[in-house]
Write a protein that holds these residues in place. Sequence first.
Motif, PDB file in Angstrom:
ATOM      1  N   ARG A 129      -4.247  -0.666  -7.567  1.00 57.12           N
ATOM      2  CA  ARG A 129      -3.177  -0.069  -6.773  1.00 57.12           C
ATOM      3  C   ARG A 129      -3.753   0.547  -5.508  1.00 57.12           C
ATOM      4  NH1 ARG A 129       0.251  -0.242  -3.854  1.00 57.12           N
ATOM      5  NH2 ARG A 129       1.703  -1.139  -5.343  1.00 57.12           N
ATOM      6  N   ASP A 130      -3.464  -0.075  -4.348  1.00 53.69           N
ATOM      7  CA  ASP A 130      -3.930   0.441  -3.067  1.00 53.69           C
ATOM      8  C   ASP A 130      -3.099   1.666  -2.673  1.00 53.69           C
ATOM      9  OD1 ASP A 130      -5.787  -1.552  -2.939  1.00 53.69           O
ATOM     10  OD2 ASP A 130      -4.667  -2.806  -1.535  1.00 53.69           O
ATOM     11  N   VAL A 131      -3.801   2.741  -2.347  1.00 50.01           N
ATOM     12  CA  VAL A 131      -3.149   4.000  -1.969  1.00 50.01           C
ATOM     13  C   VAL A 131      -3.918   4.620  -0.810  1.00 50.01           C
ATOM     14  CG1 VAL A 131      -2.333   6.257  -2.753  1.00 50.01           C
ATOM     15  CG2 VAL A 131      -2.567   4.383  -4.405  1.00 50.01           C
ATOM     16  N   ASN A 132      -3.205   5.058   0.211  1.00 53.51           N
ATOM     17  CA  ASN A 132      -3.779   5.859   1.294  1.00 53.51           C
ATOM     18  C   ASN A 132      -3.277   7.288   1.144  1.00 53.51           C
ATOM     19  OD1 ASN A 132      -4.968   3.561   2.441  1.00 53.51           O
ATOM     20  ND2 ASN A 132      -3.194   3.170   3.762  1.00 53.51           N
ATOM     21  N   VAL A 179       0.868  -1.186   0.000  1.00 54.82           N
ATOM     22  CA  VAL A 179       0.000   0.000   0.000  1.00 54.82           C
ATOM     23  C   VAL A 179       0.901   1.231   0.000  1.00 54.82           C
ATOM     24  CG1 VAL A 179      -1.809   1.270   1.202  1.00 54.82           C
ATOM     25  CG2 VAL A 179      -1.763  -1.226   1.327  1.00 54.82           C
ATOM     26  N   ILE A 180       0.682   2.121  -0.955  1.00 51.15           N
ATOM     27  CA  ILE A 180       1.444   3.355  -1.011  1.00 51.15           C
ATOM     28  C   ILE A 180       0.749   4.403  -0.141  1.00 51.15           C
ATOM     29  CG2 ILE A 180       2.307   5.216  -2.484  1.00 51.15           C
ATOM     30  CD1 ILE A 180       3.621   2.538  -3.067  1.00 51.15           C
ATOM     31  N   ASP A 181       1.476   4.941   0.844  1.00 51.20           N
ATOM     32  CA  ASP A 181       0.952   6.025   1.675  1.00 51.20           C
ATOM     33  C   ASP A 181       1.548   7.345   1.208  1.00 51.20           C
ATOM     34  OD1 ASP A 181      -0.690   5.213   4.295  1.00 51.20           O
ATOM     35  OD2 ASP A 181       0.711   3.587   3.811  1.00 51.20           O
ATOM     36  N   HIS A 188      -8.208  10.060   2.154  1.00 52.98           N
ATOM     37  CA  HIS A 188      -8.701   9.610   0.857  1.00 52.98           C
ATOM     38  C   HIS A 188      -8.031   8.284   0.510  1.00 52.98           C
ATOM     39  CE1 HIS A 188     -10.435  13.610  -0.549  1.00 52.98           C
ATOM     40  NE2 HIS A 188      -9.842  13.916   0.601  1.00 52.98           N
ATOM     41  N   ALA A 189      -8.611   7.565  -0.442  1.00 59.20           N
ATOM     42  CA  ALA A 189      -8.027   6.291  -0.859  1.00 59.20           C
ATOM     43  C   ALA A 189      -8.300   6.069  -2.342  1.00 59.20           C
ATOM     44  CB  ALA A 189      -8.586   5.132  -0.020  1.00 59.20           C
ATOM     45  N   ASN A 190      -7.731   5.017  -2.859  1.00 64.88           N
ATOM     46  CA  ASN A 190      -7.763   4.738  -4.298  1.00 64.88           C
ATOM     47  C   ASN A 190      -9.112   4.244  -4.786  1.00 64.88           C
ATOM     48  OD1 ASN A 190      -6.661   2.444  -2.577  1.00 64.88           O
ATOM     49  ND2 ASN A 190      -7.293   1.323  -4.416  1.00 64.88           N
ATOM     50  N   PHE A 208      -9.054   9.571  -6.197  1.00 62.80           N
ATOM     51  CA  PHE A 208      -8.803   9.364  -4.770  1.00 62.80           C
ATOM     52  C   PHE A 208      -9.962   9.928  -3.949  1.00 62.80           C
ATOM     53  CE2 PHE A 208      -4.868  10.022  -7.105  1.00 62.80           C
ATOM     54  CZ  PHE A 208      -4.202   8.824  -6.850  1.00 62.80           C
ATOM     55  N   PRO A 209     -11.082   9.216  -3.872  1.00 61.75           N
ATOM     56  CA  PRO A 209     -12.245   9.724  -3.132  1.00 61.75           C
ATOM     57  C   PRO A 209     -11.987   9.762  -1.628  1.00 61.75           C
ATOM     58  CG  PRO A 209     -12.607   7.454  -3.817  1.00 61.75           C
ATOM     59  CD  PRO A 209     -11.334   7.895  -4.478  1.00 61.75           C
TER      60      PRO A 209
END
Length: 404
Positions: free
Chosen positions: A318-321, A260-262, A311-313, A285-286
């Motif tokens: 691709r998981d993103v925080n 997970v990319i933070d 927000h997140a992906n 990124f809602p």
Amino acid sequence: MLKIGLTGGIASGKSMVATRLRELGAVLVDADALAREVVEPGTPGLRRIVAEFGAAMLDDGGRLDRAKLGAVVFGEPGRLAALNGIVHPLVRARSAELVAAAPEGSVVVQDIPLLVETGQGSAFHLVLVVEAPEEVRVRRMVEHRGMTEMEARSRLAAQASRDERLAAADVVLDNSGGRGDVLDRVDRLWADRLLPFAHNLAAGVRASRNSGPVQEPYRDSWPLQAARLGGRIRAAAPDEIRAVDHIGSTSVPGLGAKDVIDLQVTVPDLAAADRIAELLAAAGFPRVPGVNRDTPKPPETDSARWQKRFHANADPGRDVNVHVRAVNSPGWRYALMFRDWLRADPGAAARYAEHKNVLANQFAGAGTTRGYAEAKEPWFTDEAWPRMTEWAARSGWAPPSYTP
């Protein structure tokens, strides 16, 4: 709408992929076709080319002789820049018109041969790169385009390198094999990633996550991905965002982590965070409702000081925080200090890795990371905080300075 940038070197098979995406339902905007359209007889584009390069660039019918013009600019950077300065703005303006006319909720694919060279990647939710080995592409140009091997290699040398294209790619489509192989990859990409991404984007919701706290070995690609994602976020609200920093475990070289990319987005205040919420959502990124603050850590124990927006992906691939924090807030400062401490102190990074692995085993099979994340919190306060503050004082560490 979901905006996809499609590119690839000459003879990579990009046009075949573009055609397949259009067949699957994408709205296709072809930059090559537009480059011809904007220099048709009677257009301002053609008049400007004649003014710059002379009437000898026209054929007997008054149309642009593309081969003759190509010979004039090939290998001449100054002349090529003059041509690009005429054609590229016209193509971008026409592309914008076509994109604006696409139906709401569409997947819009812009086929742009020079996407990497012109630095347009941050304008898209995803960049797809069609790739094939150099020798395969040379053979295709010789066999199917009638070029000599020297001519083919000259064309390759004039484009972005393979490494440059791969650095810009969110998805690489390998077209070194048969036609059916790459088309199968495109079909799976459409069904498994592009359509769900478009649905999430239209609904304003994050992609679902069903994996537990699985620790992956460090990947050299994590910083590259973070840089691409950060570029898109900056482009979404350049007047409000002061910085986008890669934080968390994936930002520490050599440290294993959940995949997970933070990212930390620095804004002047939380009012700015609220103003850019819809812009971040449109960029993929809602906002995630109900997550409004970090866990307070001493000496700042007032929870109101630890507020943020989260927000997140929307992209299922691709998981993103995305942590949106006000500059100089304690949560903003903690995230940067923690990252820099782990980067500077291998022993601290090793202890953190051990702690994460113990908890990952404890919560394995949970199907969620909630329990794992909650169980880590005491370590951040009891173990990390005193050590990292001592390191910061000893090293003279200070966070970046931004104008609110």
